[in-house]
Design a protein around this motif. Structure first.
Motif, PDB file in Angstrom:
ATOM      1  N   LYS A  35      -2.348  -9.969  14.004  1.00  0.00           N
ATOM      2  CA  LYS A  35      -1.320  -9.446  13.157  1.00  0.00           C
ATOM      3  C   LYS A  35      -1.213  -7.825  12.968  1.00  0.00           C
ATOM      4  N   MET A  36      -2.338  -7.438  12.843  1.00  0.00           N
ATOM      5  CA  MET A  36      -2.465  -6.020  12.683  1.00  0.00           C
ATOM      6  C   MET A  36      -2.670  -5.075  13.743  1.00  0.00           C
ATOM      7  N   VAL A  37      -3.701  -5.385  14.504  1.00  0.00           N
ATOM      8  CA  VAL A  37      -3.847  -4.560  15.790  1.00  0.00           C
ATOM      9  C   VAL A  37      -2.736  -4.515  16.768  1.00  0.00           C
ATOM     10  N   GLN A  38      -2.389  -3.346  17.162  1.00  0.00           N
ATOM     11  CA  GLN A  38      -1.469  -3.089  18.080  1.00  0.00           C
ATOM     12  C   GLN A  38      -1.832  -2.261  19.361  1.00  0.00           C
ATOM     13  N   LYS A  39      -1.260  -2.070  20.259  1.00  0.00           N
ATOM     14  CA  LYS A  39      -1.670  -1.376  21.393  1.00  0.00           C
ATOM     15  C   LYS A  39      -1.581   0.081  21.014  1.00  0.00           C
ATOM     16  N   LYS A  40      -0.666   0.682  20.262  1.00  0.00           N
ATOM     17  CA  LYS A  40      -0.600   1.925  19.655  1.00  0.00           C
ATOM     18  C   LYS A  40      -1.353   2.351  18.429  1.00  0.00           C
ATOM     19  N   GLY A  41      -2.027   1.261  17.861  1.00  0.00           N
ATOM     20  CA  GLY A  41      -2.913   1.561  16.673  1.00  0.00           C
ATOM     21  C   GLY A  41      -3.200   0.233  15.764  1.00  0.00           C
ATOM     22  N   ILE A  42      -3.274   0.489  14.409  1.00  0.00           N
ATOM     23  CA  ILE A  42      -3.321  -0.792  13.714  1.00  0.00           C
ATOM     24  C   ILE A  42      -2.481  -0.401  12.358  1.00  0.00           C
ATOM     25  N   TYR A  43      -1.776  -1.381  11.995  1.00  0.00           N
ATOM     26  CA  TYR A  43      -1.162  -1.573  10.477  1.00  0.00           C
ATOM     27  C   TYR A  43      -2.001  -1.194   9.520  1.00  0.00           C
ATOM     28  N   THR A  44      -1.618  -0.227   8.599  1.00  0.00           N
ATOM     29  CA  THR A  44      -2.517  -0.389   7.190  1.00  0.00           C
ATOM     30  C   THR A  44      -2.037  -1.465   6.240  1.00  0.00           C
ATOM     31  N   ASN A  45      -0.924  -2.104   6.436  1.00  0.00           N
ATOM     32  CA  ASN A  45      -0.297  -2.995   5.665  1.00  0.00           C
ATOM     33  C   ASN A  45       0.498  -4.025   6.214  1.00  0.00           C
ATOM     34  N   TYR A  46       0.185  -5.335   6.168  1.00  0.00           N
ATOM     35  CA  TYR A  46       0.751  -6.458   7.008  1.00  0.00           C
ATOM     36  C   TYR A  46       2.499  -6.423   6.443  1.00  0.00           C
ATOM     37  N   ARG A  47       2.696  -6.083   5.334  1.00  0.00           N
ATOM     38  CA  ARG A  47       4.101  -6.242   4.624  1.00  0.00           C
ATOM     39  C   ARG A  47       4.613  -4.918   4.860  1.00  0.00           C
ATOM     40  N   ASN A  48       5.804  -5.051   5.475  1.00  0.00           N
ATOM     41  CA  ASN A  48       6.965  -3.795   5.676  1.00  0.00           C
ATOM     42  C   ASN A  48       7.745  -3.559   4.383  1.00  0.00           C
ATOM     43  N   TYR A  49       6.876  -2.668   3.459  1.00  0.00           N
ATOM     44  CA  TYR A  49       7.509  -2.181   2.191  1.00  0.00           C
ATOM     45  C   TYR A  49       8.328  -1.003   2.535  1.00  0.00           C
ATOM     46  N   PRO A  50       9.364  -0.538   1.899  1.00  0.00           N
ATOM     47  CA  PRO A  50       9.882   0.772   2.266  1.00  0.00           C
ATOM     48  C   PRO A  50       8.978   1.972   2.112  1.00  0.00           C
ATOM     49  N   PRO A  51       9.017   2.835   3.017  1.00  0.00           N
ATOM     50  CA  PRO A  51       8.108   3.850   2.982  1.00  0.00           C
ATOM     51  C   PRO A  51       8.136   4.934   1.871  1.00  0.00           C
ATOM     52  N   GLN A  52       7.186   5.523   1.276  1.00  0.00           N
ATOM     53  CA  GLN A  52       7.371   6.312   0.467  1.00  0.00           C
ATOM     54  C   GLN A  52       6.953   7.700   0.950  1.00  0.00           C
ATOM     55  N   LYS A  53       7.217   9.021   0.349  1.00  0.00           N
ATOM     56  CA  LYS A  53       7.016  10.247   0.857  1.00  0.00           C
ATOM     57  C   LYS A  53       5.801  10.640   0.858  1.00  0.00           C
ATOM     58  N   GLU A  54       5.157  10.571  -0.316  1.00  0.00           N
ATOM     59  CA  GLU A  54       3.717  10.662  -0.553  1.00  0.00           C
ATOM     60  C   GLU A  54       2.704  10.180   0.200  1.00  0.00           C
ATOM     61  N   VAL A  55       2.761   8.991  -0.137  1.00  0.00           N
ATOM     62  CA  VAL A  55       1.335   8.407   0.544  1.00  0.00           C
ATOM     63  C   VAL A  55       1.802   7.046   1.639  1.00  0.00           C
ATOM     64  N   ALA A  56       0.845   6.335   2.279  1.00  0.00           N
ATOM     65  CA  ALA A  56       1.138   5.520   3.238  1.00  0.00           C
ATOM     66  C   ALA A  56       1.155   4.102   2.453  1.00  0.00           C
ATOM     67  N   THR A  57       2.259   3.639   2.014  1.00  0.00           N
ATOM     68  CA  THR A  57       2.122   2.098   1.291  1.00  0.00           C
ATOM     69  C   THR A  57       2.971   0.902   2.132  1.00  0.00           C
ATOM     70  N   GLY A  58       3.433   1.119   3.262  1.00  0.00           N
ATOM     71  CA  GLY A  58       4.078   0.281   4.253  1.00  0.00           C
ATOM     72  C   GLY A  58       3.284  -0.168   5.314  1.00  0.00           C
ATOM     73  N   HIS A  59       4.215  -0.480   6.290  1.00  0.00           N
ATOM     74  CA  HIS A  59       3.908  -1.156   7.457  1.00  0.00           C
ATOM     75  C   HIS A  59       3.695   0.164   8.367  1.00  0.00           C
ATOM     76  N   GLU A  60       2.413   0.874   8.225  1.00  0.00           N
ATOM     77  CA  GLU A  60       2.449   2.339   8.840  1.00  0.00           C
ATOM     78  C   GLU A  60       1.065   2.209   9.602  1.00  0.00           C
ATOM     79  N   MET A  61       1.163   3.229  10.608  1.00  0.00           N
ATOM     80  CA  MET A  61      -0.135   3.316  11.267  1.00  0.00           C
ATOM     81  C   MET A  61      -0.897   4.657  10.966  1.00  0.00           C
ATOM     82  N   LEU A  62      -2.237   4.553  10.700  1.00  0.00           N
ATOM     83  CA  LEU A  62      -2.908   5.704  10.228  1.00  0.00           C
ATOM     84  C   LEU A  62      -4.150   5.918  11.242  1.00  0.00           C
ATOM     85  N   SER A  63      -4.448   7.201  11.550  1.00  0.00           N
ATOM     86  CA  SER A  63      -5.707   7.515  12.331  1.00  0.00           C
ATOM     87  C   SER A  63      -6.953   6.808  11.524  1.00  0.00           C
ATOM     88  N   GLU A  64      -6.903   6.915  10.274  1.00  0.00           N
ATOM     89  CA  GLU A  64      -8.016   6.443   9.693  1.00  0.00           C
ATOM     90  C   GLU A  64      -8.099   5.112   9.533  1.00  0.00           C
TER      91      GLU A  64
END
Length: 85
Positions: A35-64
């Motif tokens: 569910k989380m690992v994809q070819k282009k990276g790994i999602y930080t959160n399973y649920r797709n919350y609306p993105p916020q400007k300051e921090v990664a809170t949604g269904h985003e991919m971070l290098s960390e």
């Protein structure tokens, strides 16, 4: 770029001991891999919350997050998955 898999036994790459996983750990790893690992990276959160400007809170991919996944694969001697990711 072609990557070659080392011929050495994976135990020589880490001082971590292999640990038998309990059923909960196996289910967790399966969830992350399916569910989380994809070819282009790994999602930080399973649920797709609306993105916020300051921090990664949604269904985003971070290098960390990708770095943590790679560290897990290395420590658990999953060399093929490490190279594929």
């Amino acid at each position: 770029m072609k990557v070659s898999i080392p011929k050495n036994d994976s135990a020589s790459f880490s001082t971590e001991k292999k640990v038998t996983k309990n059923p909960d750990e196996k289910r967790l790893q399966n969830f992350i891999e399916t569910k989380m690992v994809q070819k282009k990276g790994i999602y930080t959160n399973y649920r797709n919350y609306p993105p916020q400007k300051e921090v990664a809170t949604g269904h985003e991919m971070l290098s960390e997050s990708s770095g943590l996944w790679l560290e897990h694969l290395a420590r658990t001697h999953q060399n093929r998955k490490f190279v594929d990711f």
